[in-house]
Design a protein around this motif. Structure first.
Motif, PDB file in Angstrom:
ATOM      1  N   GLU A 244     -45.845 -81.174  35.388  1.00 40.62           N
ATOM      2  CA  GLU A 244     -44.496 -81.737  35.454  1.00 40.62           C
ATOM      3  C   GLU A 244     -43.628 -81.199  34.311  1.00 40.62           C
ATOM      4  O   GLU A 244     -42.441 -80.901  34.503  1.00 40.62           O
ATOM      5  CB  GLU A 244     -44.578 -83.265  35.406  1.00 40.62           C
ATOM      6  CG  GLU A 244     -43.263 -83.971  35.630  1.00 40.62           C
ATOM      7  CD  GLU A 244     -42.750 -83.805  37.043  1.00 40.62           C
ATOM      8  OE1 GLU A 244     -41.510 -83.887  37.225  1.00 40.62           O
ATOM      9  OE2 GLU A 244     -43.562 -83.587  37.954  1.00 40.62           O
ATOM     10  N   ALA A 250     -42.836 -82.682  40.680  1.00 39.37           N
ATOM     11  CA  ALA A 250     -42.231 -83.668  41.579  1.00 39.37           C
ATOM     12  C   ALA A 250     -40.956 -83.135  42.215  1.00 39.37           C
ATOM     13  O   ALA A 250     -40.668 -83.422  43.396  1.00 39.37           O
ATOM     14  CB  ALA A 250     -41.957 -84.965  40.829  1.00 39.37           C
ATOM     15  N   LEU A 264     -41.245 -86.573  48.518  1.00 36.85           N
ATOM     16  CA  LEU A 264     -41.217 -87.622  47.509  1.00 36.85           C
ATOM     17  C   LEU A 264     -39.820 -88.225  47.434  1.00 36.85           C
ATOM     18  O   LEU A 264     -38.834 -87.496  47.511  1.00 36.85           O
ATOM     19  CB  LEU A 264     -41.591 -87.061  46.142  1.00 36.85           C
ATOM     20  CG  LEU A 264     -43.080 -86.922  45.812  1.00 36.85           C
ATOM     21  CD1 LEU A 264     -43.241 -86.268  44.447  1.00 36.85           C
ATOM     22  CD2 LEU A 264     -43.771 -88.265  45.826  1.00 36.85           C
ATOM     23  N   ALA A 273     -46.314 -89.687  42.667  1.00 33.09           N
ATOM     24  CA  ALA A 273     -46.486 -88.242  42.453  1.00 33.09           C
ATOM     25  C   ALA A 273     -47.955 -87.873  42.325  1.00 33.09           C
ATOM     26  O   ALA A 273     -48.383 -86.817  42.803  1.00 33.09           O
ATOM     27  CB  ALA A 273     -45.722 -87.808  41.203  1.00 33.09           C
ATOM     28  N   TYR A 277     -50.117 -85.298  44.457  1.00 33.12           N
ATOM     29  CA  TYR A 277     -50.840 -84.244  43.740  1.00 33.12           C
ATOM     30  C   TYR A 277     -52.288 -84.151  44.221  1.00 33.12           C
ATOM     31  O   TYR A 277     -52.828 -83.052  44.416  1.00 33.12           O
ATOM     32  CB  TYR A 277     -50.774 -84.530  42.246  1.00 33.12           C
ATOM     33  CG  TYR A 277     -51.610 -83.609  41.399  1.00 33.12           C
ATOM     34  CD1 TYR A 277     -51.174 -82.328  41.083  1.00 33.12           C
ATOM     35  CD2 TYR A 277     -52.850 -84.018  40.912  1.00 33.12           C
ATOM     36  CE1 TYR A 277     -51.943 -81.478  40.300  1.00 33.12           C
ATOM     37  CE2 TYR A 277     -53.622 -83.186  40.137  1.00 33.12           C
ATOM     38  CZ  TYR A 277     -53.163 -81.911  39.830  1.00 33.12           C
ATOM     39  OH  TYR A 277     -53.943 -81.072  39.067  1.00 33.12           O
TER      40      TYR A 277
END
Length: 524
Positions: A244, A250, A264, A273, A277
């Motif tokens: 991230e 994200a 998302l 998230a 993942y």
């Protein structure tokens, strides 16, 4: 060609015989009035019994049956036709005006006048008779049994068709329709995802064959814990946070052109998230060959490759960190022991030098040994002089000059011997004597020798720890580099649709079996 029905003339005597007394006719009129009223109706069985007690003729019953057929009433018998006609407000038996004269009383006349207002005269007419409504001949028990068996079979077949239709309806509603919806999503709505596959392994530095664990060095069993730890790290939130920070993981899946199920939300939390993942990053470790296989899916093939390379670099940094931590843990104690041994040896050496400086000699033992040698030499010389003196005195007339010279030598040797003995006594007794100093120096020398051995042992241990730490160095080797995919890997449309069908079918089957078992338990 139709034939007109013959109409018989009215015969009062016959009418009186057929209808009975005036009281019977009045009772019949009252029953007709009750039948024509739309009030509460009596049960069908009670009405049929009342009609049978009226004593109707066969001609009247036939007329009632024809009138029921004309008005489209489904009557099961002649008496039932009369009941249905009266219920509808139709009198199946129109009376003549002569009934008024046969009444014979003014009380019944009023009742008949009220009944005539509601009576509609119906003349007999030719109607088409339906075969299925006419009473047939009586059946034998065998024919009736066959008829009833046929009706039961038809009812069973009808119920089977109804159940089969219900089964197909439930299958369509709970299995086929959801499968069609899922298949439509996979074929028309789902955003294609491109997967990038890679494989890497963790190797250990080669160690000597004679070292402990040398048999396992270089095999996949020597790096199992490190491989499992690397897999756990790549599947953790720590790796997600680093992705991230470096790439904005994200934000990649918040784009508007991604389908709603895989996209998302703009205000997605870390947990949401992380769930995405775990779906997009698949990592597996095979302990048989020691290879970690990783698959990263993304909406763009280049993005999938970038994410794979970043995760591999994170894994390499993690392995290097674990190696450094292990080396520091193993070398810490060895270095501390070596430094302590060096310090203790230096202290022992300084104590020995201080003792040697206190005695102002380098070796007190050699001094004492020299004194002992000189004392022994003086004693030997003294013994020789005493023998020489004894030899001179053995003469009858000894030479006085020689005797005095020998006696003087003896006296001088005894004086020197006393001085040496006194010096020897001073060196052997007292707190600062050479003997005590020699013992302290010997103890200091022994302590220094022990510290030397301890220093050598600590140095050897440190070298062994350094060798072991170097042998436990881990290296991450990439065997399959990530490559951009030219065709989308996900969704697997056909496989996912079939899987959804099997899943819905299994759920429906489990619910059906559970319901059947519960119904059987309750019914029993």
């Amino acid at each position: 060609m139709t034939t007109k029905p013959k109409v018989k003339k009215y015969d009062p005597n016959h009418a009186s015989q057929a209808e009975g007394t005036v009281e019977a006719r009045a009772e019949a009129i009252s029953r007709i009035r009750k039948a024509t009223q739309p009030a509460e109706e009596a049960p069908a069985g009670t009405e049929l019994d009342a009609i049978k007690k009226e004593g109707l003729t066969g001609r009247q019953l036939r007329i009632a049956r024809r009138m029921a057929q004309k008005h489209g009433l489904a009557a099961t018998s002649d008496y039932d036709a009369v009941r249905l006609l009266r219920k509808k407000g139709i009198d199946p038996f129109p009376r003549s005006n002569l009934l008024d004269f046969a009444a014979g009383s003014s009380d019944n006349a009023d009742a008949e006048d009220q009944a005539k207002d509601k009576i509609t005269i119906q003349l007999p007419q030719t109607v088409k008779e339906k075969q299925q409504t006419l009473p047939g001949p009586e059946w034998s028990p065998a024919q009736r049994r066959e008829f009833e068996i046929g009706q039961i079979q038809k009812d069973i077949a009808r119920r089977r068709r109804r159940k089969l239709f219900g089964l197909f309806a439930r299958l369509f509603a709970f299995v086929l329709l959801p499968t069609i919806i899922v298949g439509y999503y996979f074929y028309r709505i789902a955003t294609p995802m491109y997967a990038s596959e890679s494989a890497f392994s963790i190797l250990q530095a080669d160690g000597g064959a004679g070292e402990i664990g040398g048999l396992l060095a270089g095999t996949q069993y020597a790096t199992t814990q490190d491989s499992v730890a690397t897999q756990e790290f790549l599947e953790s939130k720590d790796a997600l946070n680093r992705l991230e920070r470096d790439t904005g993981f994200a934000e990649i899946f918040k784009q508007d052109w991604i389908d709603p199920i895989q996209r998302l939300p703009q205000d997605a939390t870390l947990e949401e998230a992380f769930k995405l993942y775990k779906r997009m990053v698949t990592i597996g470790y095979d302990p048989s060959d020691g290879i970690i296989r990783m698959e990263v899916a993304a909406p763009d093939p280049d993005t999938a490759v970038d994410l794979s390379n970043l995760l591999i670099s994170y894994a390499e940094e993690k392995i290097n960190g674990l190696t450094e931590l292990k080396r520091e843990d193993q070398m810490r104690d060895a270095l501390q022991s070596f430094e302590d041994a060096q310090e203790e040896r230096r202290k022992a050496q300084e104590a020995l030098i201080e003792l040697q400086l206190q005695g102002a000699v380098l070796d007190p033992e050699n001094v004492i040994a020299g004194l002992r040698a000189r004392i022994n030499e003086i004693e030997i010389q003294l013994q020789d002089k005493e023998l020489e003196l004894a030899a001179l005195l053995d003469n009858l007339r000894p030479n006085k000059a020689k005797v005095d010279g020998v006696q003087a030598d003896i006296n001088r040797l005894e004086a020197v011997l006393e001085e040496l003995n006194a010096e020897m006594l001073d060196a052997s007794a007292g707190e600062n004597s050479l003997a005590r100093l020699s013992v302290r120096i010997q103890m200091a020398q022994a302590d220094l020798a022990a510290r030397d051995m301890m220093l050598q042992s600590a140095m050897q241990q440190m070298e062994t720890a350094r060798t072991e730490a170097n042998r436990k160095v881990r290296y991450l080797t990439v065997s399959v580099n990530p490559v951009a995919s030219q065709e989308p890997t996900y969704p697997r449309k056909f496989e996912n649709t079939i899987l959804a069908f099997l899943l819905f079918a299994g759920i429906y089957l489990m619910i059906s079996l559970t319901t059947s078992v519960l119904r059987e338990q309750v019914s029993s």
